[in-house]
Design an enzyme around this catalytic site. Structure first.
Site, mmCIF file in Angstrom:
data_model
loop_
_atom_site.group_PDB
_atom_site.id
_atom_site.type_symbol
_atom_site.label_atom_id
_atom_site.label_comp_id
_atom_site.label_asym_id
_atom_site.label_seq_id
_atom_site.Cartn_x
_atom_site.Cartn_y
_atom_site.Cartn_z
ATOM 1 N N ASP A 1 0.818 -1.215 0.000
ATOM 2 C CA ASP A 1 0.000 0.000 0.000
ATOM 3 C C ASP A 1 0.849 1.261 0.000
ATOM 4 O OD1 ASP A 1 0.738 -0.920 2.581
ATOM 5 O OD2 ASP A 1 -0.731 0.397 3.535
ATOM 6 N N GLU B 1 -0.627 -1.997 5.264
ATOM 7 C CA GLU B 1 0.291 -1.875 6.407
ATOM 8 C C GLU B 1 0.132 -0.549 7.122
ATOM 9 O OE1 GLU B 1 3.396 -0.758 8.900
ATOM 10 O OE2 GLU B 1 3.236 0.187 6.929
ATOM 11 N N GLU B 2 -0.284 0.483 6.403
ATOM 12 C CA GLU B 2 -0.235 1.845 6.941
ATOM 13 C C GLU B 2 -1.399 2.210 7.862
ATOM 14 O OE1 GLU B 2 2.199 3.783 6.777
ATOM 15 O OE2 GLU B 2 3.421 3.188 5.063
ATOM 16 N N HIS C 1 7.746 8.798 4.289
ATOM 17 C CA HIS C 1 6.537 9.577 4.600
ATOM 18 C C HIS C 1 6.702 11.058 4.274
ATOM 19 C CE1 HIS C 1 4.196 6.522 7.221
ATOM 20 N NE2 HIS C 1 5.131 5.889 6.551
#
Length: 396
Positions: A83, A141-142, A368
């Site tokens: 993702d 995962e996020e 990020h």
């Protein structure tokens, strides 16, 4: 094994350009957590080209098996997350994101393309190893609850059950060609905190007629830090942070409510449970003592990521064989969290870091961020290394 190591290195070098191409495709077409439909279709197509039969799991996830000789002897599972993040990319590169507001800013495109590279290598070596390698392409995962927890609930660690689970993650702090590893507790648990303080709003000139929610919030934020400074064992890493406070009043208006969001992180699951109890007692008791009320919602996030010491020692030794001692770096604990932790709680596991910075300092931007990118040489290292680690674990 030395001959096998050389063979893996040759195969990894031969496919490096293709793996970079896979990564560029994935980077240009990012999808958010649990929306990885096109990503999963692309991965499944690549696996079928290798003669594998990927099976869907957790809606947008995939699992596939590569069986060597005597496939029931031992199983190793390899994980890659797929993702992306809700970030608008600022890199001016040919493979920049084509999906507005969505970007592979955490390297999951690297992890996925790398695991596809592992598959390409191991399919060609089926006759040269015993056991089974399970490929796990994970969604989400996020965001909580994390795709790993869903995959586990749906049986990804069954039939066959792996004796070891391995995962890798990009690491711009290290140059491409190097890897980082840490035995034992490596990454923190992470829980989300949502607080609503309710009192009685009114004119700021008449605090005696009100119950000042802003004052309660200020006291609570300060008092909550005592959980870390006075209630936690000093030997246990703990972090309590509040990053959002909303008090919809004015210079002369005390609001009826104050809303707060924060995070609690630690490296110890027992203390984690105790801290939840202490937090509730503190929030409710302090607010009540000031005439207000406080509602605390704790959304459980990922647990502590614990790298099995025996597995990690074997992995580190295999890394040295593949890359040389000078390219294997022992790294510190990190208070960020990762849902690979669910795998580490369920089976002996090792989660390591893949250097992605260029030698000249380029590609050093943190994950990020809208300018994150990697040195392509990392994809000449990642697939071959993971393939080598998997075959070493099959021999363990």
């Amino acid at each position: 094994m030395q001959q096998l190591l050389s063979r893996i290195q040759e195969l990894a070098a031969a496919q490096a350009t293709d793996v970079v191409g896979l990564r560029h495709h994935l980077h240009a077409h990012p999808e958010l957590s649990f929306e990885e439909y096109q990503t999963a279709a692309f991965v499944a197509d690549e696996l079928r080209k290798l003669g594998l039969e990927p099976q869907p799991i957790a809606n947008t996830g995939l699992v596939a098996l590569i069986e060597g000789r005597n496939p029931g002897r031992r199983t190793v599972a390899l994980r890659a997350d797929m993702d992306a993040l809700p970030i608008q990319e600022q890199n001016d590169v040919p493979y920049r994101s084509q999906n507005p507001g969505v970007m592979h800013a955490c390297g999951h495109d690297v992890h996925t393309s790398s695991l596809l590279g592992v598959a390409r290598i191991l399919v060609q070596l089926r006759d040269e190893f015993e056991g089974t390698v399970k490929l796990m392409f994970q969604p989400g995962e996020e965001v909580v609850p994390g795709g790993a927890s869903i995959m586990i609930k749906e049986g990804v660690l069954d039939n066959p059950a792996p004796q070891t689970v391995l995962g890798q993650h990009v690491f711009p702090q290290l140059p491409a060609g190097k890897v980082g590893i840490h035995a034992g507790r490596y990454m923190a648990s992470a829980d989300e905190l949502y607080l609503t303080i309710r009192g009685k709003g009114g004119h700021g000139a008449m605090p005696d007629l009100n119950i000042d929610t802003v004052l309660v919030a200020a006291n609570l934020i300060v008092a909550a830090q005592q959980l870390v400074s006075r209630r936690a064992n000093p030997k246990i890493p703990s972090v309590l942070s509040f990053g959002k406070v909303i008090a919809q009043g004015a210079t002369n208006v005390i609001p009826n409510e104050v809303y707060i969001e924060g995070t609690f992180r630690t490296m110890d699951e027992q203390w984690r449970e105790q801290a939840h109890v202490h937090l509730r007692q503190l929030c409710e008791g302090l607010a009540a003592s000031m005439g207000a009320s406080c509602e605390l919602e704790i959304r459980r996030g990922y647990p502590c990521l614990d790298n099995d010491v025996d597995v990690t020692q074997r992995v580190r030794a295999a890394m040295v064989e593949y890359l040389g001692e000078e390219n294997v770096v022992d790294i510190d604990q990190w208070m960020a969290s990762e849902d690979f932790a669910f795998f580490s709680q369920a089976a002996p596991s090792c989660f390591y870091r893949l250097g992605t910075r260029a030698l000249d300092g380029r590609y050093a931007a943190s994950v990020h961020t809208p300018v994150f990118d990697i040195e392509a040489h990392a994809l000449a290292v990642g697939p071959g290394l993971m393939a080598w680690l998997a075959l070493n674990e099959l021999q363990a």
